[in-house]
Design an enzyme around this catalytic site. Structure first.
Site, short mmCIF file in Angstrom:
data_model
loop_
_atom_site.label_atom_id
_atom_site.label_comp_id
_atom_site.label_asym_id
_atom_site.label_seq_id
_atom_site.Cartn_x
_atom_site.Cartn_y
_atom_site.Cartn_z
N HIS A 9 24.46 -3.89 -95.74
CA HIS A 9 25.20 -5.01 -95.15
C HIS A 9 24.60 -5.47 -93.83
CE1 HIS A 9 27.53 -1.87 -92.84
NE2 HIS A 9 27.50 -2.80 -91.92
N ASP A 40 25.52 1.11 -100.08
CA ASP A 40 25.29 0.35 -98.86
C ASP A 40 24.05 0.84 -98.11
OD1 ASP A 40 25.69 -1.66 -97.05
OD2 ASP A 40 27.28 -0.65 -95.93
N SER A 69 26.06 0.31 -87.35
CA SER A 69 25.84 0.38 -88.80
C SER A 69 24.37 0.56 -89.13
CB SER A 69 26.35 -0.91 -89.46
OG SER A 69 27.74 -1.01 -89.40
#
Length: 476
Positions: free
Chosen positions: A103, A138, A211
């Site tokens: 992402h 992810d 992230s």
């Protein structure tokens, strides 16, 4: 007696002091050269009018229209604009392979890697190309061409991480640059909603921008990839999740070898064996995976039937559906395996040649595209009223071209979704770590999670282009 108790307490305090490192500086100095900041740039097509900025009929509408007209130049077509986002990652080889979250780089037109400042490090940011991505876990693998061998880190065996072990998160939180936070492993084997989830929960501070960054153990090896947080406001409250390194390393190897994942596929629908089901079927214990349906595929070709209970797969005992799904997915495509099933009071051994899950999902998607049934455009689910993202809504909400998903039209203020910060105008792009473009997709993810016995569903929600994971409890 009191003296003995005091002595024990002093000894316990000494042992605790010895267990806690005096400083994490040596570890930070050791691993920081391999941690990178990632900047992505996406070109967003310009739009006419002040959609998404002020309401129609607002007294400010003319002002914003004049402002946009000045920025268009001499032509009638609005100028495209560039949108940037920040994330983190880490180098896993001296020749420039970098791991991050999918992402972080999804739909990016340009990706730049900034290295930790230091001797022997690239001074200027380097462009990166995408080697492969896996939205299911992810994870994304990038590659840069550097003028020198890069400093890198290696994966740890995440199965050895214990609750209470010290861990360190590194990355670029909130765009502030390289940063270190420390905590412990709060829990293991957390499942947010995906079929292949194996998250390490930590209280080390993880915020937006972290992230894709690494979670290190005290040996300086990567034990997880920082992926998501649970938070009512988008900031860290001490509940962060890192995808376990044993999952990541397998995905990274496949992305490096093939540019995509290749997971084994058995071809069955399953549910957990409960105590009452075990008693009704004559099983000694509530374990294994109960087959509820056998569509066309490898299992059907091998003679598996609805009502069979899968007890072992390729020599590995099956405890529940989650364990079976992960074991099958980690098995080589095309391999013939022995599957022991419980059927009508006795066991049978079947030989199944595994297919490939990704190909099966593509075929199912193509089959679904052929259906002529009219698509539902709005529905109430999980305390949300969701609608298909039409071009009209895309314009009103300034959603970038190429972004697919479901628009939240309204939120029940008495719902968990409201408490966790979801609001009208947010766009759900993934559910259960799979893309959603239609209401049927979200319903399918909910059904899959409930059939697998999961209690919550993980949504990837974008607001003004910024992604955030939110886990919502499923109805009983």
């Amino acid at each position: 007696m009191l003296a003995l108790i005091s002595g024990v307490m002093v000894l316990a305090q000494v042992l605790m002091a010895q267990a806690r490192p005096e400083s994490l500086a040596p570890l930070a100095e050791q691993v920081s050269p391999a941690v990178v900041n990632i900047t992505t740039t996406t070109v967003i097509e310009g739009r006419t009018g002040p959609q998404g900025i002020v309401p129609e009929g607002s007294p400010f509408e003319d002002f914003f229209r004049e402002f946009q007209d000045r920025n268009r130049g001499n032509g009638d077509t609005p100028r495209p604009r560039r949108s940037s986002a920040l994330g983190s990652g880490f180098v896993i080889s001296e020749d420039g392979y970098i791991v991050t979250n999918n992402h972080v780089i999804e739909e990016a037109d340009e990706i730049e890697i900034e290295f930790f400042p230091g001797e022997g490090q690239p001074v200027q940011p380097l462009p990166a190309k995408v080697v492969g991505t896996d939205p299911t876990t992810d994870i994304a693998l990038l590659k840069v061409e550097a003028p020198m061998p890069l400093k890198f880190v290696t994966f740890a065996d995440s199965d050895t991480a214990r609750v209470g072990d010290w861990v360190v998160a590194m990355g670029n939180p909130l765009g502030q640059g390289f940063s270190v936070s420390a905590g412990i492993v709060s829990a293991r084997n957390r499942e947010l909603s995906g079929s292949y989830d194996d998250y390490i929960q930590t209280d080390a501070a993880i915020n937006r921008g972290n992230s894709g960054g690494p979670l290190f153990n005290m040996d300086g090896d990567v034990v997880g990839v920082n992926t998501a947080i649970l938070s009512p406001n988008g900031g860290s409250i001490g509940i962060g999740f890192s995808m376990a390194s044993n999952v990541v390393s397998k995905v990274v190897k496949q992305l490096k070898d093939f540019g995509e994942t290749r997971r084994g596929w058995l071809g069955v629908r399953i549910q957990d064996v409960t105590d009452d089901v075990a008693e009704a079927m004559g099983l000694d214990a509530a374990k294994g995976a109960l087959v509820t349906d056998v569509p066309d595929g490898p299992a059907k070709d091998a003679g598996m039937l609805s009502g069979d209970v899968i007890l072992s797969f390729d020599g590995i005992e099956v405890e529940d559906t989650r364990g079976l799904v992960r074991t099958v997915g980690n098995t080589e495509v095309g391999k013939t395996v022995r599957v022991v099933v419980y059927r009508e009071g006795k066991t049978e051994t079947l030989k199944v040649t595994l297919g490939r899950r990704e190909e099966a999902e593509r075929q199912a998607s193509r089959s679904g595209d052929d259906k002529d049934a009219p698509e539902q455009t709005e529905k109430q689910l999980l305390g949300l009223s969701v609608s298909v993202l039409t071009e009209e809504l895309r314009g009103e909400l300034n959603v970038p071209a190429g972004t697919d998903g479901l628009v939240i039209m309204s939120v029940d203020e008495a719902s968990e979704a409201w408490e966790k910060g979801l609001r009208a105008g947010d766009v759900i792009t993934e559910a259960g770590q799979q893309k959603v473009a239609a209401i049927a997709d979200l319903e399918a993810r909910i059904d899959e999670a409930q059939e697998a016995g999961r209690k919550s569903l993980l949504l990837l929600v974008r607001r003004s282009g910024e992604p955030r994971f939110v886990a919502l409890n499923l109805p009983e």
